[in-house]
Design a protein around this motif. Structure first.
Motif, short mmCIF file in Angstrom:
data_model
loop_
_atom_site.label_atom_id
_atom_site.label_comp_id
_atom_site.label_asym_id
_atom_site.label_seq_id
_atom_site.Cartn_x
_atom_site.Cartn_y
_atom_site.Cartn_z
N SER A 314 0.63 -0.99 0.12
CA SER A 314 0.25 -0.36 -0.50
C SER A 314 0.56 0.98 0.26
CB SER A 314 -1.08 -0.09 1.17
OG SER A 314 -1.29 1.03 1.24
N LYS A 315 0.63 2.72 -0.64
CA LYS A 315 1.07 3.23 -0.96
C LYS A 315 0.35 4.78 -1.45
CE LYS A 315 5.58 5.20 -2.93
NZ LYS A 315 6.99 4.96 -3.77
N ASP A 316 0.47 5.76 -1.27
CA ASP A 316 -0.46 6.76 -1.53
C ASP A 316 -1.45 6.50 -1.86
OD1 ASP A 316 -0.59 9.44 -2.15
OD2 ASP A 316 0.05 9.39 -4.31
N SER A 317 -2.18 6.24 -0.80
CA SER A 317 -3.46 5.20 -0.82
C SER A 317 -4.17 5.03 -2.18
CB SER A 317 -4.82 6.97 -1.62
OG SER A 317 -4.89 7.88 -0.73
N VAL A 318 -2.87 3.53 -3.18
CA VAL A 318 -2.69 2.77 -3.97
C VAL A 318 -2.61 0.97 -3.13
CG1 VAL A 318 -2.57 2.00 -5.92
CG2 VAL A 318 -2.60 4.29 -5.87
N GLU A 319 -3.46 0.31 -2.95
CA GLU A 319 -3.22 -1.09 -2.80
C GLU A 319 -3.46 -1.77 -4.21
OE1 GLU A 319 -5.76 0.16 1.89
OE2 GLU A 319 -6.53 -1.16 -0.02
N THR A 320 -2.38 -2.67 -4.00
CA THR A 320 -2.26 -3.91 -4.77
C THR A 320 -2.32 -4.82 -3.86
OG1 THR A 320 -0.67 -2.77 -5.20
CG2 THR A 320 -0.62 -4.82 -5.93
N CYS A 333 -4.85 -7.37 -7.91
CA CYS A 333 -5.71 -6.01 -8.73
C CYS A 333 -5.32 -4.78 -7.67
CB CYS A 333 -7.56 -6.28 -7.29
SG CYS A 333 -8.07 -4.59 -7.93
N VAL A 334 -5.13 -3.47 -8.71
CA VAL A 334 -4.55 -2.38 -7.49
C VAL A 334 -5.66 -1.36 -7.57
CG1 VAL A 334 -2.76 -0.59 -8.27
CG2 VAL A 334 -2.49 -2.32 -9.18
N LEU A 335 -5.98 -0.80 -5.93
CA LEU A 335 -7.09 -0.38 -5.88
C LEU A 335 -6.05 1.05 -5.62
CD1 LEU A 335 -10.42 0.15 -4.60
CD2 LEU A 335 -9.32 -0.83 -2.59
N ASN A 336 -7.57 2.22 -6.22
CA ASN A 336 -7.23 4.07 -5.99
C ASN A 336 -8.03 4.20 -4.85
OD1 ASN A 336 -7.22 6.23 -5.47
ND2 ASN A 336 -7.48 6.50 -8.23
N ARG A 337 -8.35 3.81 -3.18
CA ARG A 337 -8.51 4.33 -3.08
C ARG A 337 -8.74 5.64 -2.68
NH1 ARG A 337 -8.71 0.63 1.97
NH2 ARG A 337 -9.34 2.56 3.56
N TYR A 341 -6.53 10.74 -9.55
CA TYR A 341 -6.05 9.50 -10.39
C TYR A 341 -5.16 8.92 -9.34
CZ TYR A 341 -4.26 12.83 -13.14
OH TYR A 341 -2.48 13.59 -13.78
N ARG A 342 -4.87 8.55 -10.08
CA ARG A 342 -3.06 7.53 -9.41
C ARG A 342 -2.09 7.47 -11.28
NH1 ARG A 342 -4.00 11.18 -5.93
NH2 ARG A 342 -3.76 10.63 -3.83
N HIS A 394 -11.56 6.14 -6.88
CA HIS A 394 -12.27 5.22 -6.16
C HIS A 394 -12.42 4.25 -7.71
CE1 HIS A 394 -13.95 7.83 -3.45
NE2 HIS A 394 -13.02 7.33 -2.72
N ASP A 395 -12.32 3.63 -7.92
CA ASP A 395 -11.85 2.73 -9.32
C ASP A 395 -10.57 1.91 -9.13
OD1 ASP A 395 -12.54 1.19 -10.91
OD2 ASP A 395 -12.98 3.31 -12.52
N VAL A 396 -10.85 0.22 -9.70
CA VAL A 396 -9.47 -0.78 -10.32
C VAL A 396 -8.67 -1.06 -11.72
CG1 VAL A 396 -10.83 -1.70 -8.44
CG2 VAL A 396 -11.43 -2.14 -10.64
N LEU A 397 -7.97 -1.37 -10.81
CA LEU A 397 -7.62 -2.47 -12.29
C LEU A 397 -6.65 -3.55 -11.79
CD1 LEU A 397 -5.97 -2.41 -15.16
CD2 LEU A 397 -3.89 -1.83 -13.55
N CYS A 398 -7.53 -4.44 -12.84
CA CYS A 398 -7.92 -6.19 -11.87
C CYS A 398 -7.19 -6.60 -12.83
CB CYS A 398 -9.05 -7.03 -12.14
SG CYS A 398 -9.71 -8.01 -10.90
#
Length: 405
Positions: A314-320, A333-337, A341-342, A394-398
């Motif tokens: 987890s880094k800069d509101s982005v979780e893998t 899955c990469v989640l942008n909390r 955009y990130r 608030h989206d994902v890359l899966c």
């Protein structure tokens, strides 16, 4: 009344015969259950007409083909008990009776579920199961129930494990295979004892239809998607085939924008959570239907390896997040909390990990994987090169990673 008198004698017989040999009925939830429940959208506004229409919609909309099978009535279908103690459905809202409704659901090739509670009254104040477990289980079996959600309101000083074990024993004695969903909210750590009692157990209080918030209900809080996601930390080792962590039902299609619905659904798939839709299936937007029926996302959730995913970094509101899949595959899955955009750069050579739970190693210096973006439905090269992407708020890359032939 004669029928109920015979059932009462059956209850007494079961109470004597079965308590010493009862157990959980095995093999009913080898993958996380998929279905629909009335509460999130309708609360107490339930009726046999609406339930029939929801079953029709599940059968006709593509959800059934995608793997959804349970139609579950939540609270407020019951109004009293008769003179022998048997539960009575609301005669105004369910004039044909519960068995007729279950038969209709079964005629659609679906399974039927119902709700009760371990306490004296349900959360909506209706008659609950305490002291009537064997009676209720026998009635559920007679009606053709396939799934029981059992809540935890108005329980006083009851012991949760004992209360749920009593209902488990009653279901076993009734003799019908019924998936047992423990809705205990995680207060008594059901992950420590739930595998021997039920097929899934709630890990948190109720979900609320927002991505990142809490709703104050006076003496309790409902939680948004991210709040519930954070509560799953440390629980993955307790989940597996026939015993699943349940972070509550889905809010997809209940008002969040499509990006948040997509992220919500994806993370529940990564968690190997039950996929219990909570929207109105009769009036789904194309976006909602596309999210709920995404075959690749569902395949991640229903993977037969039965391993819950884990947060890798987890880094800069982005979780893998990563989830080992059968056949040597992985989901990433990469989640942008965050609310903006990130940009992300997945350099696979720095993502080596050994998952002690599944005994699986992810190491791209030893093995090359092909990459597929499951929401774009596009192949995306392989792990020999870093993958760069921009993920909206608030989206994902899966991604599904599979072996390169």
């Amino acid at each position: 009344m004669k029928i109920h008198t015979k059932l009462l004698w059956s209850v007494l017989f079961l109470l004597v015969l079965y308590p010493l040999q009862a157990q959980k009925i095995q093999g009913l939830a080898k993958t996380p259950p998929m279905g629909w429940n009335s509460w999130n959208k309708f609360a107490c506004d339930v009726s046999e007409i609406m339930i029939r229409e929801e079953a029709d919609a599940m059968a006709a909309s593509g959800l059934k083909e995608a793997g959804y099978q349970y139609i579950v009535i939540d609270d407020c279908w019951q109004v009293t008990r008769d003179s022998l103690g048997f539960i009575v459905p609301d005669p105004q809202r369910f004039p044909s009776g519960i068995k007729a409704l279950a038969d209709y659901v079964h005629s659609k090739g679906l399974k039927f579920g119902i709700y009760s509670c371990a306490g004296d009254k349900t959360c909506a104040g209706r008659p609950a199961g305490r002291g009537h477990e064997y009676q209720d289980a026998l009635m559920y079996a007679k009606w053709g129930v396939d799934y029981l959600k059992y809540d935890w309101c108005n329980t006083g000083k009851m012991n949760a494990e004992e209360a749920y074990s009593t209902m488990r024993d009653a279901l076993f004695a009734a003799g019908r295979p019924i998936v047992f969903s423990l809705c205990e909210w995680g207060n008594n750590k059901p992950w420590l004892w739930g595998a021997a009692v039920g097929h899934l157990w709630r890990t948190t209080g109720d979900i609320y239809n927002c991505f990142d918030c809490k709703k104050n209900n006076g003496n309790w809080f409902a939680n948004g998607v991210l709040q519930i996601l954070d509560m799953q930390n440390g629980l993955r080792k307790f989940a597996g085939p026939d015993h699943w962590n349940d972070p509550d039902m889905l809010e997809v299609g209940n008002g969040m924008p499509a990006n948040e619905d997509r992220a919500h659904f994806t993370m529940w798939c990564i968690l190997a959570a039950p996929l219990i839709a909570g929207n109105d299936l009769r009036n789904m937007s194309p976006e909602t239907k596309a999210i709920l029926t995404n075959k690749e996302a569902i395949a991640i959730n229903q993977d037969t390896l039965g391993i819950q995913g884990f947060k890798f970094v987890s880094k800069d509101s982005v979780e893998t997040w990563m989830k080992p899949l059968c056949g040597g595959k992985w989901a990433v899955c990469v989640l942008n909390r965050s609310k903006s955009y990130r940009s992300v750069d997945l350099d696979w050579k720095f993502m080596s990990v050994t998952d002690s739970l599944s005994q699986r190693e992810f190491n791209t210096s030893k093995e090359i994987f092909k990459i597929k973006d499951i929401w774009q439905n596009k192949e995306g090269g392989d792990t020999r090169k870093p993958l760069k992407a921009v993920i909206p708020a608030h989206d994902v890359l899966c991604l599904k990673l599979y072996r390169k032939e």
